[in-house]
Design a protein around this motif. Sequence first.
Motif, PDB file in Angstrom:
ATOM      1  N   GLN A  76       1.107  -1.395   0.391  1.00 30.47           N
ATOM      2  CA  GLN A  76       0.547   0.346   0.064  1.00 30.47           C
ATOM      3  C   GLN A  76       1.356   1.301   0.154  1.00 30.47           C
ATOM      4  N   PHE A  77       1.635   1.331   0.175  1.00 32.73           N
ATOM      5  CA  PHE A  77       3.198   2.944   0.503  1.00 32.73           C
ATOM      6  C   PHE A  77       4.222   2.344  -0.789  1.00 32.73           C
ATOM      7  N   THR A  78       4.271   3.661  -1.115  1.00 32.77           N
ATOM      8  CA  THR A  78       5.402   4.073  -2.228  1.00 32.77           C
ATOM      9  C   THR A  78       6.823   4.387  -1.744  1.00 32.77           C
ATOM     10  N   VAL A  79       8.120   4.080  -1.723  1.00 32.36           N
ATOM     11  CA  VAL A  79      10.022   4.000  -1.866  1.00 32.36           C
ATOM     12  C   VAL A  79       9.619   5.164  -0.669  1.00 32.36           C
ATOM     13  N   SER A  80       8.639   6.331  -1.544  1.00 34.06           N
ATOM     14  CA  SER A  80       8.896   7.638  -0.453  1.00 34.06           C
ATOM     15  C   SER A  80       8.276   7.386   0.524  1.00 34.06           C
ATOM     16  N   GLU A  81       7.209   7.061   0.781  1.00 34.75           N
ATOM     17  CA  GLU A  81       6.492   6.828   1.959  1.00 34.75           C
ATOM     18  C   GLU A  81       7.102   5.955   3.027  1.00 34.75           C
ATOM     19  N   LEU A  82       7.660   4.867   2.398  1.00 30.88           N
ATOM     20  CA  LEU A  82       8.362   3.756   3.259  1.00 30.88           C
ATOM     21  C   LEU A  82       9.700   5.018   3.773  1.00 30.88           C
ATOM     22  N   GLU A  83      10.518   5.508   2.902  1.00 28.05           N
ATOM     23  CA  GLU A  83      11.063   5.670   3.822  1.00 28.05           C
ATOM     24  C   GLU A  83      10.992   7.383   5.034  1.00 28.05           C
ATOM     25  N   THR A  84       9.698   7.775   4.845  1.00 28.03           N
ATOM     26  CA  THR A  84       9.349   9.012   5.335  1.00 28.03           C
ATOM     27  C   THR A  84       8.799   7.491   7.170  1.00 28.03           C
ATOM     28  N   LEU A  85       7.684   7.138   6.870  1.00 29.35           N
ATOM     29  CA  LEU A  85       7.631   5.930   8.415  1.00 29.35           C
ATOM     30  C   LEU A  85       9.097   5.288   8.783  1.00 29.35           C
ATOM     31  N   ARG A  86       9.806   5.214   8.349  1.00 28.42           N
ATOM     32  CA  ARG A  86      10.842   4.544   8.438  1.00 28.42           C
ATOM     33  C   ARG A  86      11.842   5.928   9.378  1.00 28.42           C
ATOM     34  N   ALA A  87      11.889   6.634   9.326  1.00 32.45           N
ATOM     35  CA  ALA A  87      12.248   8.586   9.802  1.00 32.45           C
ATOM     36  C   ALA A  87      11.148   7.687  10.317  1.00 32.45           C
ATOM     37  N   ALA A  88      10.276   8.129  10.603  1.00 33.00           N
ATOM     38  CA  ALA A  88       9.210   8.451  12.264  1.00 33.00           C
ATOM     39  C   ALA A  88       9.009   7.552  13.167  1.00 33.00           C
ATOM     40  N   ALA A  89       9.321   6.669  12.906  1.00 40.84           N
ATOM     41  CA  ALA A  89       9.192   5.382  13.687  1.00 40.84           C
ATOM     42  C   ALA A  89       9.862   5.050  15.321  1.00 40.84           C
ATOM     43  N   PRO A  90      10.992   5.911  14.949  1.00 40.77           N
ATOM     44  CA  PRO A  90      12.032   6.781  16.462  1.00 40.77           C
ATOM     45  C   PRO A  90      11.287   7.443  17.129  1.00 40.77           C
ATOM     46  N   LEU A  91      10.754   8.499  15.914  1.00 38.86           N
ATOM     47  CA  LEU A  91      10.387   9.233  16.806  1.00 38.86           C
ATOM     48  C   LEU A  91       8.441   8.873  17.417  1.00 38.86           C
ATOM     49  N   ILE A  92       7.899   8.561  17.126  1.00 33.03           N
ATOM     50  CA  ILE A  92       6.998   8.115  17.544  1.00 33.03           C
ATOM     51  C   ILE A  92       6.996   7.252  18.771  1.00 33.03           C
ATOM     52  N   GLU A  93       8.304   6.592  18.453  1.00 39.12           N
ATOM     53  CA  GLU A  93       8.651   5.853  19.878  1.00 39.12           C
ATOM     54  C   GLU A  93       8.829   6.356  21.256  1.00 39.12           C
ATOM     55  N   ARG A  94       9.820   7.733  20.780  1.00 39.16           N
ATOM     56  CA  ARG A  94       9.774   8.303  21.958  1.00 39.16           C
ATOM     57  C   ARG A  94       8.686   8.857  23.036  1.00 39.16           C
ATOM     58  N   LEU A  95       8.456   9.769  21.500  1.00 39.15           N
ATOM     59  CA  LEU A  95       6.255  10.129  21.873  1.00 39.15           C
ATOM     60  C   LEU A  95       5.764   9.485  23.073  1.00 39.15           C
ATOM     61  N   GLY A  96       6.164   7.663  22.698  1.00 39.60           N
ATOM     62  CA  GLY A  96       5.189   7.114  23.629  1.00 39.60           C
ATOM     63  C   GLY A  96       6.058   7.078  25.067  1.00 39.60           C
ATOM     64  N   GLU A  97       7.133   7.428  24.901  1.00 38.98           N
ATOM     65  CA  GLU A  97       7.789   7.203  26.224  1.00 38.98           C
ATOM     66  C   GLU A  97       7.845   8.198  26.606  1.00 38.98           C
ATOM     67  N   SER A  98       7.443   9.348  26.185  1.00 37.82           N
ATOM     68  CA  SER A  98       7.255  10.813  26.988  1.00 37.82           C
ATOM     69  C   SER A  98       6.627  11.018  27.222  1.00 37.82           C
ATOM     70  N   LEU A  99       4.677  10.454  27.095  1.00 33.74           N
ATOM     71  CA  LEU A  99       3.955  10.530  27.639  1.00 33.74           C
ATOM     72  C   LEU A  99       3.792   9.934  28.883  1.00 33.74           C
TER      73      LEU A  99
END
Length: 145
Positions: free
Chosen positions: A122-145
């Motif tokens: 369902q995702f383009t290569v560009s979208e996959l790269e964006t998600l790859r970059a966002a994954a650690p940020l989302i984890e950090r966000l979860g840890e900060s709540l």
Amino acid sequence: MAQTPDIDDLAAGLYGGIGLLARRIRHLQAPGDLSLPERSALARLDRGGPNTAAELARAEQITSQAMGTTLSALEERGFVERRPDPHDGRRVIMSVTEAGVEILRHKRDARAQQLAKALGEQFTVSELETLRAAAPLIERLGESL
């Protein structure tokens, strides 16, 4: 120069999207699988190493009693074990067992495979790269709540 995103809109979008993803993943659970609290406690012990029930409860932002119930269920199934703290005999340290590591690996693999299939289809290569970059940020966000 890039414009700063509206934090309230971003928070609302993340809340909705992450909530939907969490609900869908939860529905993938088959009878006999780990509950969400069990999976979370077991994963935290696997990532962070042995810990006390009280410290795990604080990290998960739940009561000590709720964590005790969760850990007891995991211990009954052989996924965690308790040992006396070598530095303080009043404390009990919980750690993940080989069976616990194996069940986590199996569940991660099954869910990860389902996510990977959706990502690949369902995702383009560009979208996959964006998600790859966002994954650690989302984890950090979860840890900060």
